[in-house]
Design an enzyme around this catalytic site. Structure first.
Site, PDB file in Angstrom:
ATOM      1  N   GLU A 243       0.843  -1.195   0.000  1.00 25.43           N
ATOM      2  CA  GLU A 243       0.000   0.000   0.000  1.00 25.43           C
ATOM      3  C   GLU A 243       0.875   1.240   0.000  1.00 25.43           C
ATOM      4  OE1 GLU A 243      -2.410  -0.166   3.481  1.00 25.43           O
ATOM      5  OE2 GLU A 243      -3.198  -2.165   3.064  1.00 25.43           O
ATOM      6  N   LYS A 245       2.325   4.678   1.383  1.00 27.06           N
ATOM      7  CA  LYS A 245       2.426   5.273   2.719  1.00 27.06           C
ATOM      8  C   LYS A 245       2.052   6.743   2.591  1.00 27.06           C
ATOM      9  CE  LYS A 245       5.145   5.474   6.895  1.00 27.06           C
ATOM     10  NZ  LYS A 245       4.499   6.730   7.308  1.00 27.06           N
ATOM     11  N   ARG A 250      -3.392  10.010  10.585  1.00 29.01           N
ATOM     12  CA  ARG A 250      -3.903   8.664  10.818  1.00 29.01           C
ATOM     13  C   ARG A 250      -5.173   8.773  11.666  1.00 29.01           C
ATOM     14  NH1 ARG A 250      -0.525   3.219  12.463  1.00 29.01           N
ATOM     15  NH2 ARG A 250      -2.290   1.788  12.612  1.00 29.01           N
ATOM     16  N   ARG A 265      -3.684   9.156  16.060  1.00 32.17           N
ATOM     17  CA  ARG A 265      -2.693   8.114  16.347  1.00 32.17           C
ATOM     18  C   ARG A 265      -2.407   8.019  17.840  1.00 32.17           C
ATOM     19  NH1 ARG A 265       2.634   7.293  17.200  1.00 32.17           N
ATOM     20  NH2 ARG A 265       3.740   5.706  16.016  1.00 32.17           N
TER      21      ARG A 265
END
Length: 574
Positions: A243, A245, A250, A265
């Site tokens: 995938e 990055k 996040r 995160r």
């Protein structure tokens, strides 16, 4: 239990430098307190009243504390300020002025009075909080006021972190560390250490071993390891999913019918910042309950192109949200599904979780599945990696096809590859500021010339030095940093800091900065990774590339163990 008794335990912990002794003292405290007090004590140890994700905030700063101490003991604010400068701690300043009290407040009494502070807002908030705090300080008296002052300021300074609390809970329940792993797994699944503690002592070890995910309680995120080349990745995990990055926020999204919450995160609740994502979840997610993870990025609606992080970060704000939502629209690229329709999916394989993600995600412009390609050769992986770099992305993440989701874990189920780990240190390091040296020459006007930084030792629950850094910030940022560090400076080194270097000023380990360096080298003076009389590890030519990382706490910084792995990725032997 009386709060004065808790203060006695805290003082014993504060006075011991040995971690095993801290664990033993804390375990005795957990055994002696009542079940109703257990979670409150755990939160106090974390300098909170509730788990971090609930966003229950004291709203207390040094100035307000100074006013409250002044009011409590009928002394001028100037007197309090002078005492603070002498002692380096508002808790000790209050203790020096306090009288014995006959109130005998319990832990619950103090907890409830502090909790009142979190709900006060509007006109007169400073006056009201000051009066409540002042009365609390008077009622507690000399035997405990030190810690009642420190808890709201998040300067408890006991030298304990979550790993130490987990060890102590295991000792308190079983007499050893035998259930430490199970406790940590439960904590990783709910991010609420107080809840884990109460569950252990009320329902026992069996309930901890079968601890269930709770929608609305963020799962501590899985983390990726590093390798230096496509060849190393294929050799390590074989055929894998690759995938991009993404360089964004996040996000862990929780949906419970019409209620949507978004966590960062480091478990911060950012739901109010992203109303566009909330709306998209309600429209596109086809199940009643779900937990999924993704990366939010700003994009250009005309071209569909993802924009740099410097643009995306403008969406992280408390005010003018509607305006910025139009100016910088977001897309959320979903890369994992952890829970759906009351079913825990973390034990399923990566492939199975991605298949279920396809089933629950409807069409729309905001929520997208992250790109994924299955590769079985280094050449194919290298091609995808090169394409990601060409598109301005950070790199790629390779994922083991049969891997489950390991909450809170860093392992080789996920492996990230960024621009190059092979010759120099291309990846950044998140470091904690633990002290600073005063400026010389041109830097004298800033009051600060360089900072002493450390990384986190997750095994020993302390901070080990890795670099002195004097470059990377603008003049304005150095001035701002000096003011910020001035509020957390300490007379003595915090006992969680392990350092052979003596800066001009020690500070409480609170702020994380992102650091770029040319490489990692061995060092005779830094304590990161140092064993006995051997050498530690240091950053060569470090410079700060991101000011204060607001999305990271000190325990979220780069670890000693990661530094050693990065050193090996440079082709060197540890």
């Amino acid at each position: 239990m009386k709060f004065s008794k808790l203060a006695q335990y805290f003082e014993k912990i504060e006075l011991t430098p040995k971690r095993n002794e801290m664990v033993e003292i804390l375990s005795r405290l957990f055994k002696e307190c009542s079940l109703d007090e257990l979670d409150k004590i755990v939160y106090f140890c974390q300098e909170k009243l509730r788990p971090a994700f609930e966003k229950v905030e004291f709203g207390i700063n040094e100035k307000l504390t100074e006013k409250a101490i002044s009011l409590a003991y009928d002394k001028s604010e100037e007197k309090i300020r002078t005492l603070f400068q002498k002692l380096g701690d508002y808790g000790l300043a209050a203790e020096e002025l306090a009288l014995e009290s006959s109130k005998n407040l319990t832990i619950k009494d103090v907890y409830e009075k502090l909790y009142v502070l979190t709900s006060i807002s509007g006109d007169g908030v400073v006056k009201e909080k000051t009066e409540i705090l002042a009365q609390l300080f008077k009622d507690i008296g000399k035997n405990g006021v030190r810690y009642a002052v420190r808890i709201p300021l998040a300067t408890l300074r006991l030298g304990i972190g979550d790993p130490t609390i987990l060890d102590a809970l295991s000792f308190a329940h079983t007499g050893d560390k035998s259930i430490r792993k199970e406790l940590e797994q439960a904590y990783n699944r709910c991010s609420d250490l107080g809840l884990v503690a109460k569950t252990l002592f009320i329902e026992g070890k069996e309930k901890i071993e079968k601890f269930k995910i709770i929608v609305g309680h963020p799962i501590r995120p899985a983390l990726a390891e590093r390798l230096s080349s496509p060849e190393d990745i294929i050799k390590k995990i074989g055929t894998c999913a690759v995938e991009p990055k993404y360089d964004g926020f996040r996000c862990q999204v929780h949906k419970n019918k019409n209620d949507v919450q978004i966590f960062s995160r480091n478990l911060e609740n950012n739901t109010k910042m992203f109303p566009d994502i909330v709306s998209a979840v309600l429209k596109q997610v086809k199940v009643k309950t779900a937990i999924f993870e993704g990366e939010a990025l700003s994009y250009d609606p005309e071209t569909g192109e993802c924009l740099p992080f410097q643009v995306t970060v403008k969406r992280k704000r408390k005010y003018d949200i509607a305006e910025k939502m139009v100016q910088y629209p977001l897309q959320l690229f979903i890369f994992d599904l952890l829970y759906a329709d009351d079913e825990d999916l973390t034990g399923l394989s990566y492939v199975e979780r991605r298949e279920k993600l396809k089933e629950i995600l409807g069409k729309g412009e905001i929520l997208k599945e992250s790109e994924t390609q299955i590769v079985d050769t280094p050449d194919k992986l290298a091609k995808i990696f090169d394409d990601a770099i060409t598109r301005g992305l950070e790199g790629i993440v390779a994922k083991r096809l049969d891997s489950s989701y390991k909450a809170g874990g860093r392992n080789f189920n996920w492996i990230k590859l960024k621009r190059s780990y092979q010759v120099k240190l291309a990846d950044t390091v998140d470091c904690i500021i633990v002290g600073y040296l005063v400026g010389q020459g041109h830097r004298a006007k800033f009051g600060i010339g360089s900072v002493l930084t450390a990384v986190y030792d997750s095994k020993e629950d302390n901070f080990k030095t890795i670099a002195k850094i004097g470059s990377g910030l603008t003049e304005e940022e150095w001035i701002d940093l000096f003011a910020m560090l001035g509020k957390i400076k300490t007379k003595e080194k915090d006992k969680q800091i392990i350092s052979e270097i003596e800066p001009d000023v020690w500070v409480y380990p609170k702020y994380v900065v992102e650091v770029q360096a040319d490489e990692i080298t061995r060092s005779p003076v830094h304590t990161c990774g140092k064993e006995g009389d051997g050498s530690g590890y240091a950053l060569r030519f470090p410079r700060i590339v991101t000011f204060i990382r607001r999305d990271k706490d000190p325990k979220d910084a780069t670890t000693v163990q990661e530094i050693i792995k990065l050193y090996k990725l440079q082709g060197k032997q540890a």
